[in-house]
Write a protein that holds these residues in place. Structure first.
Motif, PDB file in Angstrom:
ATOM      1  N   ALA A 144       1.000  -1.424  -0.256  1.00 23.53           N
ATOM      2  CA  ALA A 144      -0.028  -0.175  -0.094  1.00 23.53           C
ATOM      3  C   ALA A 144       0.901   1.291  -0.078  1.00 23.53           C
ATOM      4  CB  ALA A 144      -0.992   0.161   1.021  1.00 23.53           C
ATOM      5  N   ASP A 145       0.427   2.173  -0.917  1.00 21.40           N
ATOM      6  CA  ASP A 145       1.071   3.672  -0.545  1.00 21.40           C
ATOM      7  C   ASP A 145       0.777   4.399   0.470  1.00 21.40           C
ATOM      8  OD1 ASP A 145      -1.598   4.713  -1.139  1.00 21.40           O
ATOM      9  OD2 ASP A 145      -0.971   4.971  -3.344  1.00 21.40           O
ATOM     10  N   ASP A 146       1.405   5.476   0.896  1.00 21.39           N
ATOM     11  CA  ASP A 146       1.337   6.509   1.763  1.00 21.39           C
ATOM     12  C   ASP A 146      -0.159   6.788   1.916  1.00 21.39           C
ATOM     13  OD1 ASP A 146       3.910   6.177   2.582  1.00 21.39           O
ATOM     14  OD2 ASP A 146       4.654   8.133   1.735  1.00 21.39           O
ATOM     15  N   GLN A 147      -0.834   7.252   0.878  1.00 15.44           N
ATOM     16  CA  GLN A 147      -2.119   7.765   0.838  1.00 15.44           C
ATOM     17  C   GLN A 147      -3.016   6.434   1.324  1.00 15.44           C
ATOM     18  OE1 GLN A 147      -3.418   9.066  -2.979  1.00 15.44           O
ATOM     19  NE2 GLN A 147      -5.558   9.854  -2.209  1.00 15.44           N
ATOM     20  N   THR A 148      -3.038   5.415   0.976  1.00 10.57           N
ATOM     21  CA  THR A 148      -3.846   4.351   1.411  1.00 10.57           C
ATOM     22  C   THR A 148      -3.532   4.023   2.774  1.00 10.57           C
ATOM     23  OG1 THR A 148      -3.777   3.296  -0.859  1.00 10.57           O
ATOM     24  CG2 THR A 148      -4.369   1.778   0.899  1.00 10.57           C
ATOM     25  N   LEU A 149      -2.356   4.123   3.279  1.00 16.43           N
ATOM     26  CA  LEU A 149      -2.124   3.774   4.964  1.00 16.43           C
ATOM     27  C   LEU A 149      -2.749   5.012   5.930  1.00 16.43           C
ATOM     28  CD1 LEU A 149       1.675   2.454   4.558  1.00 16.43           C
ATOM     29  CD2 LEU A 149      -0.901   1.003   5.140  1.00 16.43           C
ATOM     30  N   THR A 158      -0.313  -8.262   6.138  1.00 14.97           N
ATOM     31  CA  THR A 158      -0.406  -6.586   6.110  1.00 14.97           C
ATOM     32  C   THR A 158       0.724  -6.158   6.251  1.00 14.97           C
ATOM     33  OG1 THR A 158      -2.186  -6.939   7.629  1.00 14.97           O
ATOM     34  CG2 THR A 158      -1.122  -4.969   7.812  1.00 14.97           C
ATOM     35  N   GLY A 159       1.941  -6.727   6.409  1.00 14.69           N
ATOM     36  CA  GLY A 159       3.306  -6.297   6.482  1.00 14.69           C
ATOM     37  C   GLY A 159       3.670  -5.720   7.729  1.00 14.69           C
ATOM     38  N   ILE A 160       5.130  -5.465   7.880  1.00 11.70           N
ATOM     39  CA  ILE A 160       5.580  -5.000   9.208  1.00 11.70           C
ATOM     40  C   ILE A 160       5.417  -3.397   9.226  1.00 11.70           C
ATOM     41  CG2 ILE A 160       7.636  -4.679  10.748  1.00 11.70           C
ATOM     42  CD1 ILE A 160       6.453  -7.548  10.832  1.00 11.70           C
ATOM     43  N   GLU A 161       6.024  -2.852   8.021  1.00 14.38           N
ATOM     44  CA  GLU A 161       6.045  -1.369   7.810  1.00 14.38           C
ATOM     45  C   GLU A 161       4.551  -0.813   7.871  1.00 14.38           C
ATOM     46  OE1 GLU A 161       7.383   2.365   7.662  1.00 14.38           O
ATOM     47  OE2 GLU A 161       8.388   0.702   8.203  1.00 14.38           O
ATOM     48  N   PRO A 162       3.568  -1.252   7.015  1.00 19.52           N
ATOM     49  CA  PRO A 162       2.136  -0.841   7.167  1.00 19.52           C
ATOM     50  C   PRO A 162       1.609  -0.937   8.756  1.00 19.52           C
ATOM     51  CG  PRO A 162       2.568  -2.109   5.295  1.00 19.52           C
ATOM     52  CD  PRO A 162       3.817  -2.362   5.994  1.00 19.52           C
ATOM     53  N   LEU A 163       1.959  -1.970   9.345  1.00 26.66           N
ATOM     54  CA  LEU A 163       1.570  -2.239  10.657  1.00 26.66           C
ATOM     55  C   LEU A 163       1.996  -0.931  11.599  1.00 26.66           C
ATOM     56  CD1 LEU A 163       0.022  -3.582  12.879  1.00 26.66           C
ATOM     57  CD2 LEU A 163       2.135  -4.537  13.326  1.00 26.66           C
ATOM     58  N   ILE A 164       3.323  -0.984  11.387  1.00 25.42           N
ATOM     59  CA  ILE A 164       3.869   0.325  12.213  1.00 25.42           C
ATOM     60  C   ILE A 164       3.274   1.617  11.726  1.00 25.42           C
ATOM     61  CG2 ILE A 164       6.033   1.708  12.506  1.00 25.42           C
ATOM     62  CD1 ILE A 164       7.506  -1.257  12.333  1.00 25.42           C
ATOM     63  N   ARG A 165       3.080   1.691  10.501  1.00 23.84           N
ATOM     64  CA  ARG A 165       2.242   2.958  10.251  1.00 23.84           C
ATOM     65  C   ARG A 165       0.798   3.229  10.746  1.00 23.84           C
ATOM     66  NH1 ARG A 165       4.495   4.790   5.180  1.00 23.84           N
ATOM     67  NH2 ARG A 165       3.123   6.570   5.546  1.00 23.84           N
ATOM     68  N   LEU A 166       0.359   2.089  10.598  1.00 33.26           N
ATOM     69  CA  LEU A 166      -1.223   1.983  11.109  1.00 33.26           C
ATOM     70  C   LEU A 166      -1.188   2.222  12.780  1.00 33.26           C
ATOM     71  CD1 LEU A 166      -2.842  -0.761   9.389  1.00 33.26           C
ATOM     72  CD2 LEU A 166      -3.074   1.554   8.912  1.00 33.26           C
ATOM     73  N   ARG A 167      -0.240   1.666  13.401  1.00 32.89           N
ATOM     74  CA  ARG A 167      -0.235   1.721  14.939  1.00 32.89           C
ATOM     75  C   ARG A 167       0.149   3.286  15.130  1.00 32.89           C
ATOM     76  NH1 ARG A 167       5.156  -0.949  16.760  1.00 32.89           N
ATOM     77  NH2 ARG A 167       3.865  -2.929  16.636  1.00 32.89           N
ATOM     78  N   SER A 168       1.028   3.889  14.433  1.00 37.89           N
ATOM     79  CA  SER A 168       1.515   5.237  14.499  1.00 37.89           C
ATOM     80  C   SER A 168       0.000   6.221  14.373  1.00 37.89           C
ATOM     81  CB  SER A 168       2.402   5.820  13.734  1.00 37.89           C
ATOM     82  OG  SER A 168       2.673   7.204  14.012  1.00 37.89           O
ATOM     83  N   GLY A 169      -0.717   6.118  13.104  1.00 36.72           N
ATOM     84  CA  GLY A 169      -1.989   6.810  12.747  1.00 36.72           C
ATOM     85  C   GLY A 169      -3.026   6.647  13.924  1.00 36.72           C
ATOM     86  N   LEU A 170      -3.106   5.238  14.550  1.00 38.68           N
ATOM     87  CA  LEU A 170      -4.025   4.932  15.286  1.00 38.68           C
ATOM     88  C   LEU A 170      -3.781   5.253  16.853  1.00 38.68           C
ATOM     89  CD1 LEU A 170      -4.959   1.306  14.032  1.00 38.68           C
ATOM     90  CD2 LEU A 170      -6.565   3.579  14.006  1.00 38.68           C
TER      91      LEU A 170
END
Length: 77
Positions: free
Chosen positions: A10-15, A36-48
């Motif tokens: 997923a790109d930044d906009q999607t995350l 889901t992927g490690i990096e996307p999970l970390i980005r979601l964790r931050s956003g949430l």
């Protein structure tokens, strides 16, 4: 929320969009599948605004207990 979110590429906009929508519905625990992927999970964790305890990549044996939260296996901690 438990499951595979298929955000590995997923790109930044999607995350950003995904974390915004999950935040709006009040997600407090996230156990994402390996797809889901490690990096996307970390980005979601931050956003949430979740912690390493409340947002993990699930592994075999990980479980969620209502009222207690996520019980990850050693590999996911």
């Amino acid at each position: 929320l438990m499951g595979g979110m298929h955000l590995f590429s997923a790109d930044d906009q999607t995350l950003l969009w995904t974390s915004d929508r999950l935040r709006k519905i009040g997600i407090q625990n996230l156990m994402a599948g390996h797809c889901t992927g490690i990096e996307p999970l970390i980005r979601l964790r931050s956003g949430l605004e979740l912690s390493r305890r409340t947002a993990v990549v699930g592994a075999v044996g990980s479980r969620f207990v209502y009222g207690e939260g996520i019980h990850p296996t050693a590999i996911a901690q």
